[in-house]
Design an enzyme around this catalytic site. Sequence first.
Site, PDB file in Angstrom:
ATOM      1  N   GLY A 164       0.774  -1.228   0.000  1.00 49.17           N
ATOM      2  CA  GLY A 164       0.000   0.000   0.000  1.00 49.17           C
ATOM      3  C   GLY A 164       0.805   1.277   0.000  1.00 49.17           C
ATOM      4  O   GLY A 164       1.907   1.365  -0.558  1.00 49.17           O
ATOM      5  N   GLY A 217       2.328   2.746   2.435  1.00 52.90           N
ATOM      6  CA  GLY A 217       3.602   2.612   3.149  1.00 52.90           C
ATOM      7  C   GLY A 217       4.691   2.047   2.267  1.00 52.90           C
ATOM      8  O   GLY A 217       5.843   2.498   2.311  1.00 52.90           O
ATOM      9  N   TYR A 260     -12.785   4.667  12.803  1.00 54.29           N
ATOM     10  CA  TYR A 260     -11.570   4.969  12.023  1.00 54.29           C
ATOM     11  C   TYR A 260     -11.334   6.471  11.973  1.00 54.29           C
ATOM     12  O   TYR A 260     -10.222   6.950  12.216  1.00 54.29           O
ATOM     13  CB  TYR A 260     -11.724   4.406  10.612  1.00 54.29           C
ATOM     14  CG  TYR A 260     -10.656   4.836   9.635  1.00 54.29           C
ATOM     15  CD1 TYR A 260      -9.404   4.246   9.636  1.00 54.29           C
ATOM     16  CD2 TYR A 260     -10.921   5.820   8.679  1.00 54.29           C
ATOM     17  CE1 TYR A 260      -8.431   4.625   8.723  1.00 54.29           C
ATOM     18  CE2 TYR A 260      -9.958   6.203   7.753  1.00 54.29           C
ATOM     19  CZ  TYR A 260      -8.714   5.606   7.784  1.00 54.29           C
ATOM     20  OH  TYR A 260      -7.753   5.985   6.878  1.00 54.29           O
TER      21      TYR A 260
END
Length: 264
Positions: free
Chosen positions: A18, A20, A154
Amino acid sequence: MKIDLTGKIAVVTGSTIGIGHAIALGLAGCGATVVVNGRKQEAVDKAIAAIAQAVPGADLKGVAADLGTPEGADAMVAAIPAPDILVNNVGIFNPQDFFDVPDEEWTRFFEVNVMSGVRLSRAYAQGMAARGWGRIVFISSESGINTPVEMVHYGFTKTAQLAVSSGLAKRMSGTGVTVNAVLPGPTLSEGVAEMLKEEVAKTGQTLEEAGAAFVKAHRPSSIIQRAATVEEVANMVVYVCSKEASATTGAALRVDGGVVSTII
């Protein structure tokens, strides 16, 4: 502008896939020694191999640790005691109705999304200040400003990251250490691809087409009218980590495609 991070050590949490992973790849391409992190050694090794293939000669290290726990943070600090750059990217998300989210899930999201960055920043920031240079970046989200009704648990963690980032930037005033938050909008990471998998199968759309349809349906204020790529988000992060970004601190930098409708 040529970004050169030769000689700098960069820890990128949650960097096996992803956003990162794209950040780790971008930093490696600028010459930094990059520390790849994930919970499982197999995933870390796979990510390192992929970056090494894309950036021949890259200096890469790996630390397998669950940073949603104090023990995982301690393991990271023991393995990498003095980085110059910390990108607090590790995070989890899961659409779930507010009334169906139990206490333990709120706690799990807080530990992974918020406390992972708090613990590592607390461990590393003073060493950066003593050396007179450092970069700390929190990967927040446009959901930290526009709390999503389908992921309140979230959104609250992403708002918390903004508060920590802003406060820590002020705490590091005059030290040469900058602290910023980067706020992606909908991004075609592996996690989003998994979320859209059923729609792709049902409609025959490409992932990019399904992403654009999702944005238009659920984030209609988007100016670009599509999901961003992980590379587009990583580009902002690499710049914020650079020597050239020395006057940027305490900022919330949006890479949301214009989803958040504000003039500043």
